[in-house]
Write a protein that holds these residues in place. Structure first.
Motif, PDB file in Angstrom:
ATOM      1  N   GLY A 174       0.826  -1.207   0.000  1.00  0.00           N
ATOM      2  CA  GLY A 174       0.000   0.000   0.000  1.00  0.00           C
ATOM      3  C   GLY A 174       0.857   1.252   0.000  1.00  0.00           C
ATOM      4  O   GLY A 174       0.582   2.212  -0.718  1.00  0.00           O
ATOM      5  N   GLY A 175       1.924   1.223   0.808  1.00  0.00           N
ATOM      6  CA  GLY A 175       2.833   2.367   0.899  1.00  0.00           C
ATOM      7  C   GLY A 175       3.505   2.660  -0.431  1.00  0.00           C
ATOM      8  O   GLY A 175       3.646   3.815  -0.831  1.00  0.00           O
ATOM      9  N   ILE A 176       3.873   1.584  -1.124  1.00  0.00           N
ATOM     10  CA  ILE A 176       4.506   1.775  -2.430  1.00  0.00           C
ATOM     11  C   ILE A 176       3.508   2.416  -3.393  1.00  0.00           C
ATOM     12  O   ILE A 176       3.856   3.291  -4.186  1.00  0.00           O
ATOM     13  N   GLY A 177       2.239   2.006  -3.264  1.00  0.00           N
ATOM     14  CA  GLY A 177       1.185   2.633  -4.067  1.00  0.00           C
ATOM     15  C   GLY A 177       1.110   4.125  -3.802  1.00  0.00           C
ATOM     16  O   GLY A 177       1.014   4.936  -4.727  1.00  0.00           O
ATOM     17  N   VAL A 178       1.187   4.490  -2.523  1.00  0.00           N
ATOM     18  CA  VAL A 178       1.136   5.908  -2.157  1.00  0.00           C
ATOM     19  C   VAL A 178       2.329   6.637  -2.771  1.00  0.00           C
ATOM     20  O   VAL A 178       2.185   7.718  -3.357  1.00  0.00           O
ATOM     21  N   MET A 179       3.502   6.012  -2.689  1.00  0.00           N
ATOM     22  CA  MET A 179       4.709   6.643  -3.228  1.00  0.00           C
ATOM     23  C   MET A 179       4.559   6.881  -4.732  1.00  0.00           C
ATOM     24  O   MET A 179       4.871   7.959  -5.241  1.00  0.00           O
ATOM     25  N   ASN A 180       4.049   5.847  -5.391  1.00  0.00           N
ATOM     26  CA  ASN A 180       3.840   5.919  -6.831  1.00  0.00           C
ATOM     27  C   ASN A 180       2.954   7.111  -7.204  1.00  0.00           C
ATOM     28  O   ASN A 180       3.305   7.935  -8.049  1.00  0.00           O
ATOM     29  N   ILE A 181       1.808   7.180  -6.522  1.00  0.00           N
ATOM     30  CA  ILE A 181       0.869   8.257  -6.845  1.00  0.00           C
ATOM     31  C   ILE A 181       1.464   9.616  -6.491  1.00  0.00           C
ATOM     32  O   ILE A 181       1.284  10.602  -7.212  1.00  0.00           O
ATOM     33  N   MET A 182       2.222   9.685  -5.400  1.00  0.00           N
ATOM     34  CA  MET A 182       2.828  10.958  -5.025  1.00  0.00           C
ATOM     35  C   MET A 182       3.845  11.397  -6.080  1.00  0.00           C
ATOM     36  O   MET A 182       3.945  12.583  -6.395  1.00  0.00           O
ATOM     37  N   LEU A 183       4.591  10.428  -6.617  1.00  0.00           N
ATOM     38  CA  LEU A 183       5.551  10.771  -7.670  1.00  0.00           C
ATOM     39  C   LEU A 183       4.825  11.323  -8.890  1.00  0.00           C
ATOM     40  O   LEU A 183       5.227  12.324  -9.477  1.00  0.00           O
ATOM     41  N   VAL A 184       3.713  10.655  -9.230  1.00  0.00           N
ATOM     42  CA  VAL A 184       2.910  11.130 -10.364  1.00  0.00           C
ATOM     43  C   VAL A 184       2.391  12.528 -10.066  1.00  0.00           C
ATOM     44  O   VAL A 184       2.443  13.429 -10.899  1.00  0.00           O
ATOM     45  N   SER A 185       1.933  12.681  -8.835  1.00  0.00           N
ATOM     46  CA  SER A 185       1.352  13.960  -8.436  1.00  0.00           C
ATOM     47  C   SER A 185       2.380  15.084  -8.517  1.00  0.00           C
ATOM     48  O   SER A 185       2.067  16.193  -8.952  1.00  0.00           O
ATOM     49  N   VAL A 186       3.613  14.791  -8.098  1.00  0.00           N
ATOM     50  CA  VAL A 186       4.670  15.808  -8.158  1.00  0.00           C
ATOM     51  C   VAL A 186       4.944  16.188  -9.610  1.00  0.00           C
ATOM     52  O   VAL A 186       5.046  17.369  -9.957  1.00  0.00           O
ATOM     53  N   THR A 187       5.011  15.167 -10.472  1.00  0.00           N
ATOM     54  CA  THR A 187       5.259  15.439 -11.887  1.00  0.00           C
ATOM     55  C   THR A 187       4.134  16.286 -12.464  1.00  0.00           C
ATOM     56  O   THR A 187       4.361  17.249 -13.195  1.00  0.00           O
ATOM     57  N   GLU A 188       2.917  15.896 -12.093  1.00  0.00           N
ATOM     58  CA  GLU A 188       1.754  16.587 -12.619  1.00  0.00           C
ATOM     59  C   GLU A 188       1.695  18.033 -12.131  1.00  0.00           C
ATOM     60  O   GLU A 188       1.183  18.913 -12.811  1.00  0.00           O
ATOM     61  N   ARG A 189       2.197  18.253 -10.941  1.00  0.00           N
ATOM     62  CA  ARG A 189       2.074  19.579 -10.347  1.00  0.00           C
ATOM     63  C   ARG A 189       3.390  20.360 -10.361  1.00  0.00           C
ATOM     64  O   ARG A 189       3.568  21.276  -9.570  1.00  0.00           O
ATOM     65  N   THR A 190       4.283  19.970 -11.281  1.00  0.00           N
ATOM     66  CA  THR A 190       5.572  20.666 -11.353  1.00  0.00           C
ATOM     67  C   THR A 190       5.374  22.165 -11.546  1.00  0.00           C
ATOM     68  O   THR A 190       6.038  22.986 -10.916  1.00  0.00           O
ATOM     69  N   LYS A 191       4.415  22.518 -12.410  1.00  0.00           N
ATOM     70  CA  LYS A 191       4.142  23.928 -12.684  1.00  0.00           C
ATOM     71  C   LYS A 191       3.752  24.641 -11.380  1.00  0.00           C
ATOM     72  O   LYS A 191       4.255  25.719 -11.074  1.00  0.00           O
ATOM     73  N   GLU A 192       2.851  23.985 -10.643  1.00  0.00           N
ATOM     74  CA  GLU A 192       2.401  24.574  -9.378  1.00  0.00           C
ATOM     75  C   GLU A 192       3.590  24.797  -8.443  1.00  0.00           C
ATOM     76  O   GLU A 192       3.713  25.840  -7.794  1.00  0.00           O
TER      77      GLU A 192
END
Ligand SMILES: Nc1ncnc2c1ncn2[C@@H]1O[C@H](COP(=O)(O)OP(=O)(O)OP(=O)(O)O)[C@@H](O)[C@H]1O
Ligand SMILES: [Mg+2]
Length: 646
Positions: free
Chosen positions: A534-552
């Motif tokens: 589950g934790g790895i899942g969270v890490m995965n999504i957070m990495l995606v989220s960071v990439t997605e929100r680079t502009k922010e």
């Protein structure tokens, strides 16, 4: 006084064959309160110079002093501080955060300054009203026109004071009408004492400035002054002095607030991310609860077998094929043990099956010859009548206590069995008592059971002095382990060898406790694996989220967020997801437990607060461990690269 001093600034991009020399030995000073326009063709290096001035980018070589301080010697936090307190950026494409209302977008820089929510909203509203945006305070960027968005971004640039306003093509994306309005605002800002540096490729816009600098291929080719108007800056933001702890606390709550915003903005994704944690935590908590309940149930049954009792049986142990034939125990053994100080009482047991007859009813039943203390020792309760007395044991009285099964089988139409005579293996016995129903499923729960004094069973019914076992009740103050050793010692010396074995309810208890603990540990470790997944899942999504929100992230950095602010924001987001997931997992587990306890008789769940607290601690730890890397990645982004991403 010079507020900005560039000396021999060079900027290269790329490396090797792709290396381009964008700024070439730029020397430039800008005075406080001036209005400078930088013009030049596309690709001449205007934005690059602007980004260096705004501390979003660093020159390859050269010296850049701001207010007399060398920028190259500042660390990242000090640069962030400059971006926060000294500069105000106005971008061509506004760069507002799409999820925030106009006031919140305007107020954003003040978060990193440490202004309270109330103060910054008040100031944001004031600024927006001054820019004629009073009726659009609650609109999000996509509900505003380009000109209105640019006014929000101007308000944001002024939020922390904006001593130096850096505007890179502020009118570039606007129609001429809105462009004019934006230029009016910028001119008035100059009159109020702000130092303005404006990049444009439009000569008519540049004509509004006091000084025009032209760049061509990375060189300053023209520097022309048209006017000298230097006003004193009035709107100064007072420095916010806070205790370190208070600043930390406020920063934490700001990050928490932002994280909640981000989680709620992506409800479905957040929920899916949490799913791994929810399942992991729910299974850990449920397994522990199930283990607790079944252990408690087993213990209850063992306790009903009698507390602190030891059963002595002939043979070498369970499974001894000869134990039925071995008749090594004698009544005298039991009598001898009963005399020991550490033993409260001891009764011999004789067991046998035979035919039970009453009237015209006849069936097979089990007869147990026991001492009068048996019922007490074994925790068997009497529902009606009484148990036999010591005198009756001594006198081999023909009396019997029957169990609930026997009562139902043979006395189904006789409401009062006490005093009735039943025949067991052709010997008459008078019924004197009935035991309570045995609720524990086991070997004795289905069959018919009769108890008589062991003397009666041995001499009157069986016609032999063999006994099957001895049940001993050990004094409460004696450790059962010690008692067991003593009994073994006594009987071994009486018999000359060890031809018996013992069952000690206490040691059974201990064995069961340790087995269930091992089982629980095993299942819990499987659950922990699912938590890690589950934790790895969270890490995965957070990495995606960071990439997605680079502009922010880039925007936040441009307006003054420090690396620690970004780190904190994303870390708290990950932790929050995990804690909420953990809480939902506990909730799910409680729901399962409720269903189990309500609809199932054989299974139950017993929740302990400590396991739930532990589960929450675990999910927090998972959030920190698996959220750290993505958050660190986010905070390590270069402001200018982050800002340039789409
Ligand atoms: N990150 C980068 N990597 C490589 N080259 C870059 C990078 N940023 C800018 N350049 C190059 O540097 C030169 C100057 O770019 P810059 O953005 O400063 O131009 P500009 O004067 O602002 O142009 P415009 O008016 O089109 O905005 C361009 O040739 C561009 O290709
Ligand atoms: Mg540009």
């Amino acid at each position: 006084m010079n507020i900005i001093e560039l000396k021999k600034i060079n900027k290269f991009f790329g490396s090797g064959a792709n290396r381009v020399h964008v700024l070439k030995d730029i020397d430039l000073t800008i005075e406080k309160g001036d209005f400078v326009a930088i013009i030049g063709q596309s690709g001449s290096g205007k934005s690059t110079m602007m980004n260096i001035i705004g501390c979003l980018d660093v020159p390859t070589t050269g010296s850049y002093k701001i207010n007399g301080v060398e920028a190259g010697k500042m660390n990242k936090d000090q640069l962030a501080d400059l971006r926060s307190k000294t500069f105000g950026f106005i971008f061509q494409r506004y760069n507002l955060l799409s999820s925030l209302k106009a006031t919140d977008n305007t107020a954003l820089p003040a978060i990193y300054l440490g202004l309270s929510a109330q103060d910054r909203t008040k100031r944001a509203i004031e600024l927006l009203k001054k820019l004629n945006m009073g009726d659009k305070l609650n609109n999000r960027p996509n509900e505003l026109s380009g000109g209105q968005q640019q006014r929000v971004s101007i308000a944001r640039a002024l939020m922390n004071g904006g001593e130096i306003i850096l505007a890179d093509e502020p009118t570039g994306a606007l129609d001429s009408q809105s462009g004019k309005m934006v230029m009016e605002i910028i001119k008035s800002l100059h009159e109020q004492g702000h130092t303005i540096i404006l990049v444009t490729h439009d000569a008519s816009i540049a004509a509004e400035a006091s000084r025009i600098i032209e760049i061509k291929d990375g060189l300053i080719v023209k520097d022309e002054r048209k006017a000298s108007k230097f006003a004193e800056l009035k709107d100064k933001i007072n420095k916010i002095q806070k205790h370190k702890f208070e600043a930390l606390k406020d920063g934490f709550f700001e990050s928490l607030n932002m994280s909640m915003h981000a989680i709620l903005a992506n409800k479905m994704r957040s929920l899916l991310t949490m799913l791994g944690i929810i399942i992991g935590i729910a299974s850990v908590v449920s397994v522990v609860a199930l283990g607790n309940a079944s252990q408690a149930k087993i213990m209850e049954r063992i306790n009903q077998m009698g507390t602190n009792t030891i059963d002595i049986l002939p043979g070498t142990g369970f499974g001894d094929r000869h134990s039925n034939r071995i008749k090594t125990l004698k009544v005298s053994d039991s009598d001898y043990l009963a005399k020991q100080g550490f033993i409260d009482n001891s009764t011999p047991n004789v067991t046998g099956s035979g035919t039970l007859v009453y009237g015209n009813f006849s069936a097979t039943a089990t007869l147990r010859g026991v001492g009068e203390s048996y019922f007490d020792v074994k925790g068997r309760k009497i529902a009606r009548g009484r148990i036999f007395t010591n005198d009756e044991v001594n006198q081999m009285a023909s009396v019997a206590v029957i169990d609930d099964n026997t009562l139902n089988e043979i006395f189904s139409d006789n409401p009062n069995p006490i005093g009735e005579i039943i025949i067991f293996n052709k010997k008459p016995l008078k019924v004197i008592g009935v035991t309570e129903k045995d609720n524990n499923p086991g070997p004795m729960s289905e069959s018919m059971n009769i108890w008589t004094p062991y003397t009666t069973a041995m001499y009157k019914i069986n016609g032999s002095n063999d006994i099957n076992s001895i049940t001993v009740k050990v004094s409460d103050r004696i450790n059962s382990q010690v008692a067991e050793e003593s009994i073994e010692h006594i009987l071994t010396s009486l018999h000359g060898k060890k031809d018996f074995f013992m069952i000690n309810t206490d040691s059974i208890k201990q064995t069961i406790e340790s087995t269930t603990n091992t089982m629980r540990l095993l299942i819990a470790s499987i659950a922990v694996i699912s938590l890690i997944v589950g934790g790895i899942g969270v890490m995965n999504i957070m990495l995606v989220s960071v990439t997605e929100r680079t502009k922010e992230i880039g925007i936040r950095m441009a307006i003054g967020a420090k690396q620690t602010d970004i780190l904190q924001q994303f870390l708290i987001e990950a932790v929050l997801i995990c804690i909420v997931g953990g809480a939902l997992g506990i909730g799910l587990s409680l729901l399962i437990g409720w269903a189990f306890n309500t609809f199932s008789e054989s299974f139950g769940m017993d929740f302990s607060t400590s396991s739930m607290v532990l589960a929450l601690v675990c999910s927090t730890a998972i959030g920190i461990i698996f959220g750290y890397m993505p958050a660190k990645n986010a905070s390590n982004l270069n402001p200018i690269d982050a800002l340039a991403s789409e």
